[in-house]
Design an enzyme around this catalytic site. Structure first.
Site, PDB file in Angstrom:
ATOM      1  N   GLY A  28       0.651  -1.096   0.094  1.00  0.00           N
ATOM      2  CA  GLY A  28      -0.166  -0.076   0.076  1.00  0.00           C
ATOM      3  C   GLY A  28       1.032   1.225   0.162  1.00  0.00           C
ATOM      4  O   GLY A  28       1.913   1.257   0.729  1.00  0.00           O
ATOM      5  N   ASN A 102      -5.599  -5.002   7.995  1.00  0.00           N
ATOM      6  CA  ASN A 102      -5.446  -5.498   6.389  1.00  0.00           C
ATOM      7  C   ASN A 102      -6.698  -6.579   6.026  1.00  0.00           C
ATOM      8  O   ASN A 102      -6.784  -7.486   7.033  1.00  0.00           O
ATOM      9  CB  ASN A 102      -4.163  -6.125   6.380  1.00  0.00           C
ATOM     10  CG  ASN A 102      -3.862  -6.830   5.012  1.00  0.00           C
ATOM     11  OD1 ASN A 102      -3.016  -7.800   4.944  1.00  0.00           O
ATOM     12  ND2 ASN A 102      -4.385  -6.216   3.954  1.00  0.00           N
TER      13      ASN A 102
END
Ligand code: SF4
Length: 464
Positions: A28, A102
């Site tokens: 990310g 996550n």
């Protein structure tokens, strides 16, 4: 998709969290954050941007303490903005708590609607804030109990790290969609989305956090709880294909070796006479090596990638994506000119990137271009934490492999079979079935259904 890290028992915990996030940056690139504790209070830095740009030495100095959690984010639920950056840190009646997530909750809209009706005020659009509200409302006596109480109400994918003033907690959802690994460096406990973070931290893998397990680490050491009912496991098979870094291990097995096996199997399933095998860097490298080894065709680097750009797959707009291919990849004419080229990539998403790549290889003088994909056709979106495009945007959802070959302009196109993928992930001679995995984006078999609540469904209809 996101990455999380947790550190407990080191005087410079935030510095270690920073190193861990640095290694997880591929998961990310929108925002990053670290929350630390010195045993009395939580302090945090959360910003849009890359880990390296956000965490300067003075900012890390502002994060003292022996424990810390960190997060890198790419939005899958909630928009890309500062307010959705994680870890989220709040004060609750039971004390301060921070969380990094996550995954993706499939019933977040429904829970949010209920919580808002009861008076809760949300400060972000991220699904993770739902967990925070549920924890704040729980009447259970301890933080692990309150977290378990909250998580029993959510459905979906979550690998989570929590931090209180003196406790680190790591939890993996009962189906185990997203990975989470436990490691140790001397007296310091480390948890991370992937084991590739351990190398920088000089930590050794202890084991994976098991699906449905809660690991609690505090001054009295580490203990493990199993607060949830057992569910069938559905670990994300796409982590193996694309998302995890090849130097990571998942469930004790090497991602690199699995990708190499995917390439070997691909060469058996879709052999073609050729002069050179090249990867689409970087995610196609291990599979291309496997293809070359199995087929006996020489491996070479026919495309060079600039390492100063993000991944094509997770860039925000189609426009940038097109431009990005040109910026990121350039052909090596020396390797390609006059050759029959096998080019190996991990997946075809919209098809536009693959078309540019084939075109680029041909423009560099290749005689033939044979595209090989080390996964089955991507036919459906992910609901569990990976930001794939909508079904309509996925080229394989509406076109046959022959139509896709025609679209990308390759001479031949071959996808790895689902059985071949499982044999590669599990190791030669092992079970080649989806047992224990999620492969919904390749099969349309979704382990958990997603249903938005009535009000939101209506809203979407109005705004569509
Ligand atoms: Fe992974 Fe695909 Fe399942 Fe999402 S749908 S969890 S990407 S296998």
């Amino acid at each position: 998709m996101c990455g999380v890290v947790g550190i407990y028992g080191h005087p410079e915990a935030a510095n270690l969290a920073y190193l861990g996030l640095y290694a997880l940056q591929h998961r990310g690139q929108e925002s990053a954050g670290i929350v630390s504790t010195d045993g009395h209070r939580l302090r945090w830095v959360r910003e849009m941007g890359h880990v390296n740009d956000i965490f300067t030495a003075p900012r890390l100095k502002d994060l003292p303490g022996h424990a810390a959690i960190g997060h890198v984010r790419y939005s899958t639920a909630g928009d890309s903005s500062q307010k959705n950056a994680q870890p989220i840190a709040v004060d609750t009646a039971g004390g301060p708590v921070a969380v990094g997530h996550n995954g993706n909750l499939v019933n977040a809209d429904e829970l949010r609607e209920r919580l808002e009706a009861e008076g809760a005020i949300f400060s972000s659009t991220s699904d993770t804030e739902v967990i925070v509200h549920l924890i704040a409302r729980s009447r259970q006596p301890t933080l692990p109990d309150r977290i378990a109480d909250a998580l029993k109400q959510v459905r979906g994918a979550y690998s989570l790290v929590f931090l209180s003033d003196d406790m680190l907690i790591a939890v993996r959802d009962p189906m185990g969609f997203r990975p989470l690994v436990l490691g140790k460096s001397k007296d310091t406990w480390v948890v991370s989305s992937e084991s590739c973070a351990f190398e920088l931290l000089d930590a050794k893998v202890e084991r994976d956090v098991e699906p449905g397990e809660m690991v609690v680490i505090d001054r009295s050491g580490l203990r493990t709880l199993r607060p949830f009912a057992d569910l069938e496991r559905h670990r994300c098979v796409f982590e193996w294909v694309y998302f995890a870094r090849p130097d990571s291990t998942i469930d004790g097995r090497s991602v690199y070796r699995a990708r190499e096996r995917m390439g070997r199997r691909l060469s058996i399933e879709h052999s073609v006479p050729a002069d050179v095998v090249i990867p689409v860097p970087d995610s196609g490298v291990a599979a291309a090596i496997g293809y070359a080894r199995e087929s006996g065709i020489p491996y070479d680097q026919g495309l060079m990638r600039s390492h100063y750009m993000g991944r094509t797959f997770i860039e925000p707009s189609q426009q940038i994506r097109h431009f990005g291919v040109k910026l990121k990849l350039s052909p090596v004419r020396e390797v390609l000119e006059g050759k029959r080229v096998v080019v190996v990539d991990d997946s075809i998403v919209r098809g536009t990137t693959s078309r540019k790549i084939v075109d680029m290889i041909r423009s560099a003088g290749a005689k033939e271009v044979h595209m090989r994909i080390s996964s089955p056709p991507t036919v459906g979106p992910c609901r569990y934490g990976i930001d794939t495009p909508t079904r309509e945007e996925l080229i394989a959802s509406s076109r046959t492999p022959e139509e896709i070959r025609n679209f990308v302009g390759a001479d031949t196109l071959g996808y790895l079979s689902l059985a071949g993928l499982y044999e590669s992930v599990n190791g030669a001679g092992s079970e080649a079935t989806r047992n224990g995995f999620c492969d919904a984006c390749f099969s349309n078999v979704y382990p958990i259904r997603v249903q938005a609540p009535a009000r939101l469904r209506q809203l979407r209809l109005i705004t569509a």
